[in-house]
Design a protein around this motif. Structure first.
Motif, PDB file in Angstrom:
ATOM      1  N   LEU A 106       7.873   9.147   3.025  1.00  0.00           N
ATOM      2  CA  LEU A 106       8.525  10.267   3.695  1.00  0.00           C
ATOM      3  C   LEU A 106       9.816   9.816   4.380  1.00  0.00           C
ATOM      4  CD1 LEU A 106       5.287  11.619   5.349  1.00  0.00           C
ATOM      5  CD2 LEU A 106       6.478  12.675   3.444  1.00  0.00           C
ATOM      6  N   LEU A 107      10.666  10.789   4.625  1.00  0.00           N
ATOM      7  CA  LEU A 107      11.861  10.595   5.445  1.00  0.00           C
ATOM      8  C   LEU A 107      11.758  11.552   6.625  1.00  0.00           C
ATOM      9  CD1 LEU A 107      14.657  10.496   2.700  1.00  0.00           C
ATOM     10  CD2 LEU A 107      13.671   8.566   3.935  1.00  0.00           C
ATOM     11  N   VAL A 108      12.182  11.083   7.818  1.00  0.00           N
ATOM     12  CA  VAL A 108      12.094  11.892   9.038  1.00  0.00           C
ATOM     13  C   VAL A 108      13.385  11.735   9.832  1.00  0.00           C
ATOM     14  CG1 VAL A 108      10.845  12.184  11.221  1.00  0.00           C
ATOM     15  CG2 VAL A 108       9.586  11.610   9.165  1.00  0.00           C
ATOM     16  N   LYS A 109      13.799  12.831  10.476  1.00  0.00           N
ATOM     17  CA  LYS A 109      14.914  12.752  11.421  1.00  0.00           C
ATOM     18  C   LYS A 109      14.650  13.699  12.579  1.00  0.00           C
ATOM     19  CE  LYS A 109      18.305  16.046   9.592  1.00  0.00           C
ATOM     20  NZ  LYS A 109      19.723  16.161   9.250  1.00  0.00           N
ATOM     21  N   PHE A 110      15.260  13.368  13.728  1.00  0.00           N
ATOM     22  CA  PHE A 110      15.038  14.139  14.942  1.00  0.00           C
ATOM     23  C   PHE A 110      16.315  14.727  15.525  1.00  0.00           C
ATOM     24  CE2 PHE A 110      11.246  11.606  14.584  1.00  0.00           C
ATOM     25  CZ  PHE A 110      10.266  12.517  14.933  1.00  0.00           C
ATOM     26  N   SER A 111      17.396  14.692  14.767  1.00  0.00           N
ATOM     27  CA  SER A 111      18.658  15.269  15.224  1.00  0.00           C
ATOM     28  C   SER A 111      19.460  15.652  13.994  1.00  0.00           C
ATOM     29  CB  SER A 111      19.427  14.240  16.051  1.00  0.00           C
ATOM     30  OG  SER A 111      20.771  14.628  16.209  1.00  0.00           O
ATOM     31  N   GLU A 112      20.179  16.774  14.099  1.00  0.00           N
ATOM     32  CA  GLU A 112      21.031  17.194  12.982  1.00  0.00           C
ATOM     33  C   GLU A 112      22.083  16.141  12.675  1.00  0.00           C
ATOM     34  OE1 GLU A 112      20.752  19.725  10.827  1.00  0.00           O
ATOM     35  OE2 GLU A 112      18.847  20.124  11.836  1.00  0.00           O
ATOM     36  N   TYR A 116      18.284  10.699   7.972  1.00  0.00           N
ATOM     37  CA  TYR A 116      16.838  10.564   7.819  1.00  0.00           C
ATOM     38  C   TYR A 116      16.475   9.086   7.802  1.00  0.00           C
ATOM     39  CZ  TYR A 116      15.992  15.493   6.754  1.00  0.00           C
ATOM     40  OH  TYR A 116      15.876  16.859   6.836  1.00  0.00           O
ATOM     41  N   GLY A 117      15.333   8.743   8.395  1.00  0.00           N
ATOM     42  CA  GLY A 117      14.827   7.373   8.388  1.00  0.00           C
ATOM     43  C   GLY A 117      13.502   7.316   7.659  1.00  0.00           C
ATOM     44  N   ASN A 118      13.182   6.142   7.151  1.00  0.00           N
ATOM     45  CA  ASN A 118      11.919   5.954   6.429  1.00  0.00           C
ATOM     46  C   ASN A 118      10.715   6.162   7.324  1.00  0.00           C
ATOM     47  OD1 ASN A 118      13.260   5.266   4.068  1.00  0.00           O
ATOM     48  ND2 ASN A 118      13.295   3.099   4.582  1.00  0.00           N
ATOM     49  N   TYR A 119       9.706   6.789   6.782  1.00  0.00           N
ATOM     50  CA  TYR A 119       8.409   6.979   7.417  1.00  0.00           C
ATOM     51  C   TYR A 119       7.407   6.838   6.274  1.00  0.00           C
ATOM     52  CZ  TYR A 119       4.570   9.368   9.905  1.00  0.00           C
ATOM     53  OH  TYR A 119       3.376   9.698  10.489  1.00  0.00           O
ATOM     54  N   TRP A 120       6.992   5.603   6.031  1.00  0.00           N
ATOM     55  CA  TRP A 120       6.099   5.328   4.905  1.00  0.00           C
ATOM     56  C   TRP A 120       4.656   5.259   5.382  1.00  0.00           C
ATOM     57  CZ3 TRP A 120       8.507   1.010   1.384  1.00  0.00           C
ATOM     58  CH2 TRP A 120       9.728   1.469   0.870  1.00  0.00           C
ATOM     59  N   VAL A 121       3.816   6.058   4.774  1.00  0.00           N
ATOM     60  CA  VAL A 121       2.384   5.991   5.068  1.00  0.00           C
ATOM     61  C   VAL A 121       1.809   4.864   4.208  1.00  0.00           C
ATOM     62  CG1 VAL A 121       0.190   7.224   5.078  1.00  0.00           C
ATOM     63  CG2 VAL A 121       2.324   8.454   5.596  1.00  0.00           C
ATOM     64  N   VAL A 122       1.475   3.771   4.865  1.00  0.00           N
ATOM     65  CA  VAL A 122       0.945   2.590   4.174  1.00  0.00           C
ATOM     66  C   VAL A 122      -0.538   2.768   3.895  1.00  0.00           C
ATOM     67  CG1 VAL A 122       0.592   0.083   4.356  1.00  0.00           C
ATOM     68  CG2 VAL A 122       2.707   1.123   5.225  1.00  0.00           C
ATOM     69  N   TYR A 129      -7.462   7.250  11.032  1.00  0.00           N
ATOM     70  CA  TYR A 129      -6.275   6.447  11.304  1.00  0.00           C
ATOM     71  C   TYR A 129      -5.178   6.680  10.271  1.00  0.00           C
ATOM     72  CZ  TYR A 129      -7.836   3.685   7.371  1.00  0.00           C
ATOM     73  OH  TYR A 129      -8.223   3.311   6.119  1.00  0.00           O
ATOM     74  N   THR A 130      -3.964   6.294  10.667  1.00  0.00           N
ATOM     75  CA  THR A 130      -2.848   6.193   9.735  1.00  0.00           C
ATOM     76  C   THR A 130      -1.980   5.020  10.162  1.00  0.00           C
ATOM     77  OG1 THR A 130      -1.039   7.352   8.612  1.00  0.00           O
ATOM     78  CG2 THR A 130      -1.352   7.862  10.940  1.00  0.00           C
ATOM     79  N   LEU A 131      -1.481   4.283   9.188  1.00  0.00           N
ATOM     80  CA  LEU A 131      -0.588   3.146   9.395  1.00  0.00           C
ATOM     81  C   LEU A 131       0.762   3.511   8.798  1.00  0.00           C
ATOM     82  CD1 LEU A 131       0.035   0.165  10.099  1.00  0.00           C
ATOM     83  CD2 LEU A 131      -0.982  -0.455   7.887  1.00  0.00           C
ATOM     84  N   ILE A 132       1.803   3.486   9.630  1.00  0.00           N
ATOM     85  CA  ILE A 132       3.139   3.905   9.223  1.00  0.00           C
ATOM     86  C   ILE A 132       4.097   2.731   9.373  1.00  0.00           C
ATOM     87  CG2 ILE A 132       5.037   5.495   9.694  1.00  0.00           C
ATOM     88  CD1 ILE A 132       2.221   6.765  11.275  1.00  0.00           C
ATOM     89  N   TYR A 133       5.016   2.613   8.430  1.00  0.00           N
ATOM     90  CA  TYR A 133       6.008   1.537   8.477  1.00  0.00           C
ATOM     91  C   TYR A 133       7.379   2.100   8.139  1.00  0.00           C
ATOM     92  CZ  TYR A 133       8.345  -2.879   7.628  1.00  0.00           C
ATOM     93  OH  TYR A 133       9.215  -3.940   7.683  1.00  0.00           O
ATOM     94  N   SER A 134       8.391   1.557   8.808  1.00  0.00           N
ATOM     95  CA  SER A 134       9.769   1.952   8.555  1.00  0.00           C
ATOM     96  C   SER A 134      10.646   0.715   8.651  1.00  0.00           C
ATOM     97  CB  SER A 134      10.219   2.980   9.593  1.00  0.00           C
ATOM     98  OG  SER A 134      11.574   3.315   9.393  1.00  0.00           O
TER      99      SER A 134
END
Length: 190
Positions: A106-112, A116-122, A129-134
């Motif tokens: 996934l890609l995620v951003k918090f401002s227009e 977008y930054g990486n949001y990888w569900v490992v 649980y969920t383990l996320i890496y960017s």
């Protein structure tokens, strides 16, 4: 040429340090996102249990995320934390999977204005649980974030060991993890 490269490297390291994230020399570790992601099962509330240092969470504990599917198939991402004086800090962002063949990348951003930054569900079991890496690379430097989130405010030692080992197998230094306090009196939902 060497002077310009050295200046760029010093600038990048300075930006990384001032933003209080994990900065490393060289390429990102070879982390792999899980093959499948059932977004509908992933939606809902998640509590932050462990994280790599992230300046945008400074001074916050009791951090949780809520994921909600939007009409455009993007994900509404709301992150919320509390300060010791009880102030709630909340931000809403947008997430999506740009490649349907890699739904956990996934890609995620918090401002227009922000990219977008990486949001990888490992790894996730959706229920516990969920383990996320960017990780992002600039020149010969990389910037890392990682999170372990859970449906409850804690995880078992076995789950912690399993998830830390997964990242260690990808050559990620899990000594960078910090525990998020979910037990303080101001963490209670009012």
């Amino acid at each position: 040429m060497f002077t310009v490269a050295l200046f760029v490297l010093c600038f990048i390291l300075n930006v990384g340090v001032t933003h209080a994230q994990i900065v490393g020399i060289g390429k990102c570790p070879p982390v792999v996102a899980q093959k499948e992601l059932d977004v509908k099962e992933y939606l809902g509330d998640w509590y932050e249990i462990y994280k790599f240092k992230a300046n945008f969470e400074d001074g916050q504990e009791c951090i949780k995320a809520n994921y909600l599917l939007k009409e455009d198939k993007h994900i509404r991402v709301q992150n919320e934390g509390k300060t010791p004086n009880g102030e709630t800090i909340s931000i809403v962002g947008d997430g999506y999977a740009p490649d349907e063949n890699e739904p956990a990348k996934l890609l995620v951003k918090f401002s227009e204005a922000a990219p977008y930054g990486n949001y990888w569900v490992v790894d996730t079991d959706y229920k516990t649980y969920t383990l996320i890496y960017s990780c992002s690379e600039v020149v010969d430097v990389h910037f890392e974030f990682a999170w372990i989130l859970a449906r409850e405010k804690s995880i078992t030692a076995e789950i912690k060991t399993k998830l830390f080992q997964e990242l260690e197998d990808f050559k990620v230094d899990t000594k960078n993890f910090m525990k998020t306090d979910q037990t303080a009196s101001y963490c209670e939902d009012k």
